[in-house]
Design a protein around this motif. Structure first.
Motif, PDB file in Angstrom:
ATOM      1  N   ASP A  25       2.233   1.651  -3.353  1.00 38.19           N
ATOM      2  CA  ASP A  25       1.211   2.152  -4.277  1.00 38.19           C
ATOM      3  C   ASP A  25       1.090   3.675  -4.176  1.00 38.19           C
ATOM      4  O   ASP A  25       0.871   4.365  -5.170  1.00 38.19           O
ATOM      5  N   ILE A  26       1.200   4.192  -2.967  1.00 40.36           N
ATOM      6  CA  ILE A  26       1.070   5.645  -2.798  1.00 40.36           C
ATOM      7  C   ILE A  26       2.362   6.369  -3.189  1.00 40.36           C
ATOM      8  O   ILE A  26       2.357   7.294  -4.010  1.00 40.36           O
ATOM      9  N   THR A  27       3.480   5.919  -2.597  1.00 44.71           N
ATOM     10  CA  THR A  27       4.706   6.734  -2.713  1.00 44.71           C
ATOM     11  C   THR A  27       5.704   6.215  -3.746  1.00 44.71           C
ATOM     12  O   THR A  27       6.729   6.839  -3.979  1.00 44.71           O
ATOM     13  N   ASP A  69       2.687  11.437  -2.629  1.00 45.25           N
ATOM     14  CA  ASP A  69       1.792  10.666  -3.468  1.00 45.25           C
ATOM     15  C   ASP A  69       2.255  10.914  -4.905  1.00 45.25           C
ATOM     16  O   ASP A  69       2.079  12.018  -5.434  1.00 45.25           O
ATOM     17  N   SER A  72      10.101  12.155  -4.612  1.00 45.72           N
ATOM     18  CA  SER A  72       9.553  10.790  -4.619  1.00 45.72           C
ATOM     19  C   SER A  72      10.427   9.828  -3.820  1.00 45.72           C
ATOM     20  O   SER A  72      10.041   8.674  -3.615  1.00 45.72           O
ATOM     21  N   ARG A 103       0.850  -1.205   0.000  1.00 51.80           N
ATOM     22  CA  ARG A 103       0.000   0.000   0.000  1.00 51.80           C
ATOM     23  C   ARG A 103       0.890   1.262   0.000  1.00 51.80           C
ATOM     24  O   ARG A 103       0.634   2.223  -0.723  1.00 51.80           O
ATOM     25  N   TRP A 140       2.131  15.920  -1.183  1.00 47.00           N
ATOM     26  CA  TRP A 140       2.439  15.122   0.007  1.00 47.00           C
ATOM     27  C   TRP A 140       1.228  14.277   0.384  1.00 47.00           C
ATOM     28  O   TRP A 140       0.086  14.750   0.290  1.00 47.00           O
ATOM     29  N   SER A 141       1.477  13.064   0.825  1.00 48.30           N
ATOM     30  CA  SER A 141       0.387  12.218   1.300  1.00 48.30           C
ATOM     31  C   SER A 141       0.202  12.499   2.792  1.00 48.30           C
ATOM     32  O   SER A 141       1.110  12.233   3.585  1.00 48.30           O
ATOM     33  N   GLN A 165      -1.482  11.057   4.972  1.00 40.58           N
ATOM     34  CA  GLN A 165      -1.389   9.822   5.762  1.00 40.58           C
ATOM     35  C   GLN A 165       0.083   9.500   6.100  1.00 40.58           C
ATOM     36  O   GLN A 165       0.416   9.152   7.233  1.00 40.58           O
ATOM     37  N   CYS A 166       0.940   9.655   5.128  1.00 41.26           N
ATOM     38  CA  CYS A 166       2.365   9.351   5.351  1.00 41.26           C
ATOM     39  C   CYS A 166       2.995  10.421   6.240  1.00 41.26           C
ATOM     40  O   CYS A 166       3.788  10.109   7.128  1.00 41.26           O
ATOM     41  N   HIS A 211       1.221   9.960  -7.656  1.00 41.78           N
ATOM     42  CA  HIS A 211       0.189  10.130  -8.685  1.00 41.78           C
ATOM     43  C   HIS A 211      -0.367  11.547  -8.617  1.00 41.78           C
ATOM     44  O   HIS A 211      -0.610  12.189  -9.624  1.00 41.78           O
ATOM     45  N   ALA A 212      -0.548  12.036  -7.386  1.00 38.84           N
ATOM     46  CA  ALA A 212      -1.121  13.380  -7.207  1.00 38.84           C
ATOM     47  C   ALA A 212      -0.046  14.461  -7.192  1.00 38.84           C
ATOM     48  O   ALA A 212      -0.357  15.652  -7.237  1.00 38.84           O
TER      49      ALA A 212
END
Ligand code: XUL
Length: 580
Positions: A159-161, A221, A215, A156, A227-228, A230-231, A223-224
């Motif tokens: 997938d995000i980072t 993130d 990255s 997961r 920064w995520s 959540q992370c 894809h976006a």
């Protein structure tokens, strides 16, 4: 519009040195300087540019060493009468993942730098953390586990980072600082990567982290391109503010600080372009296209490729692409690179690359079934430490004869690159060797970069088959922009710790974000600048660079040896992993 005499500066802050290179509008390299950390700044007591702590896992570099190195670099350029006023723009690269912690109030100091002081004097007390963690650090296993757990597991997180949690990745380093030294974290108003840190020094303000180097933090993130949350939350409180907003790798950040105008005679119009990581920069500078793969041999070895549709896995990394923000790059990093080769050179080839090359020549591809894993320090790919030698019956042995040892280190390192690239989906098909040679020849005629990703891996054999060198002399060959084959194989004897870097060279067409930049190309020892008229796209910029030249014709028989050896290598790797 370019004016006569315009030039562009690239700066690379790597593990062992800082380098500068300037090119003019006609691709000529007009200046090169470097400062070697151990030799030129011995007062910091680094070895190979770093401090390895007593736990053998923590690896840092004093941030003030980097600052002093930049002072020294610019002073050397000035002493050699480099004309800073002609610089239209500057940009650069940094070793990836390392981080710098600016203390509260440092932004004001950066904005008001008195030109009668060195950067080192001005910034002496501007850092909350004096020893910057760098990419060689592997002390954050706990933080990695927590991060993966908090987002729902390693896949997961990938997938995000773009990557599962890695010890050297900046988010985990920040989490460790917050946990172990919370006061230092609280005192920090801004966190830079090594790349954005150097950009900040030139800008006299905090420079944005670019998408590509960003990255490599386990925080973005991919894809976006943001920064995520959540992370961030899993690593440290209030992190978003401390990181600033990430930007595309070719963003024009502003003009150089007045400090440089007054102290060194820069033009006040000289633009600072976002700096990026050394590996993303290499991808750009080598003009990689989809389907290409490149290998960089440096303190760390890396293999990287351009990809359009990222499918992050638990091995290797996906980064945002520095050339095209809608594309990606995959990267595999091997920590035991040139220092390991040099160690074997010293132990088994009297410290001489000539002797090393002779030893390779004297042994045959496949090393008669003897194979080795040489991980002096905890490797990244795979996470294993130690030297593990196997004889033809797959029995562990403690020693190889010298010549066999030389071949074993090179074959082991190259097989690992091929194996992990294949895990990312690359395939060697029947006839690749022949196609590869033909393709390279026709590519160089057509003036487009190499296009067969397997040249380099098929060439694992070639690398070793030194007698099959092309007729061209290494230096002549290596002047071309694609180091892939040129440097990888024929000049093996010249590898002594160089990393391949590329630098962005900016130009001032701010109206057109997608095209308003330049990139320069740099490779070990041999440099070739790239430039283009203002306002051209990256593709156009690099079109005028010299076409790649075939340096080595891959040996057809090589794949017959290395194909089966690869399977064996991976089986033995499993054995080594389980025992460690
Ligand atoms: C890449 C990595 C190294 C450094 C070396 O992930 O850690 O290649 O960038 O400078």
């Amino acid at each position: 519009m370019a004016a006569a005499g315009d030039c562009y500066l690239g700066v690379d802050l790597s593990t062992q040195q800082i380098k500068a290179m300037a090119i003019d509008d006609n691709l000529n390299v007009i200046h090169e300087t470097n400062v070697k950390f151990d030799d030129d700044l011995p007062e910091f007591g680094t070895q190979g540019g770093v401090h390895v702590h007593s736990d053998k896992l923590t690896v840092t570099t004093p941030v003030l060493l980097w600052v002093k190195a930049l002072d020294m670099l610019l002073e050397r350029m000035k002493a050699s009468n480099f004309d800073f006023s002609k610089l239209k723009s500057l940009s650069g690269t940094g070793q990836q993942h390392g981080s710098v912690y600016w203390k509260n109030g440092a932004s004001q100091t950066l904005k008001n730098m008195p030109d009668d002081h060195s950067l080192h004097q001005i910034l002496e007390s501007s850092f909350a953390v004096k020893e910057s963690p760098i990419w060689m650090d592997s002390s954050t296993t706990e933080e990695c586990q927590l991060l993966e757990k908090s987002v729902g597991g390693p896949q997961r997180l990938a997938d995000i980072t773009g990557s599962r949690a890695y010890e050297r990745f900046t988010g985990n380093q920040i989490a460790k600082i917050n946990k172990k030294n919370p006061e230092d974290y609280k005192k920090t108003e801004r966190i830079s990567l090594v790349s954005s840190f150097v950009a900040s020094l030139f800008l006299g303000d905090y420079a944005a982290i670019d998408y590509s180097d960003g990255s490599g933090m386990n925080l973005m993130d991919i894809h976006a391109h943001s920064w995520s949350q959540q992370c961030l939350d899993a690593c440290a409180p209030g992190l978003k503010e401390k990181l600033g907003v990430p930007l595309p790798s070719h963003s024009i950040l502003g003009s150089v600080s007045p400090y440089y105008v007054k102290r060194f005679g820069f033009s006040s119009e000289c633009k600072v372009i976002a700096f990026t990581g050394d590996n993303p920069a290499s991808l750009a500078g080598m003009r990689l296209q989809q389907g290409d793969i490149a290998v960089s041999l440096g303190t760390s070895d890396t293999a990287f490729l351009w990809i359009q549709d990222p499918k992050p896995t638990l091995e290797g990394h996906i980064f945002c692409n520095p050339v095209d923000s809608s594309a990606y790059m995959a990267l595999i990093c091997f920590k035991n690179g040139s220092l390991t080769r040099e160690k074997i050179r010293d132990e088994s080839a009297s410290g001489s690359w000539d002797e090393f090359a002779k030893a390779l020549k004297a042994t045959c591809p496949g090393n008669n079934g003897n194979l080795g894993f040489y991980f002096d320090v905890m490797e990244i790919t795979p996470a294993v430490v130690g030297i593990h030698r196997f004889n033809t019956r797959n029995c562990k042995v403690s020693k190889f004869p010298k010549e066999m040892e030389v071949r074993a280190v090179i074959e082991g390192q190259m097989l690992a690159k091929r194996a992990y690239a294949e895990k990312l989906g690359f395939k060697v098909s029947a006839g690749t060797v022949e196609e590869c040679a033909a393709q390279l020849r026709s590519d160089s005629k057509q003036g487009r970069p190499h296009s067969n990703p397997w040249s380099v891996f098929i060439g694992a054999a070639q690398l070793l088959t030194v007698s099959r060198r092309s007729a061209s002399t290494p230096s002549k060959v290596a002047k071309t922009p694609n180091m892939l084959l040129e440097c990888q194989f024929p000049v093996l004897d010249e590898f002594s710790g160089y990393s391949i870097s590329t630098w962005n060279f900016a130009c001032g067409n701010e109206g057109d974000q997608s095209t308003g930049y330049r990139r320069g190309f740099f490779e070990p020892r041999y440099t070739a600048g790239l430039q283009a008229a203002l306002g051209q796209s990256f593709g156009n910029v690099v079109k005028i660079a010299p076409a790649p030249k075939l340096a080595v014709t891959p040996a057809c028989e090589a794949n017959k040896v290395y194909g089966p050896m690869l399977t064996r290598y991976m089986e033995l790797e499993k054995l080594v992993q389980n025992k460690c």
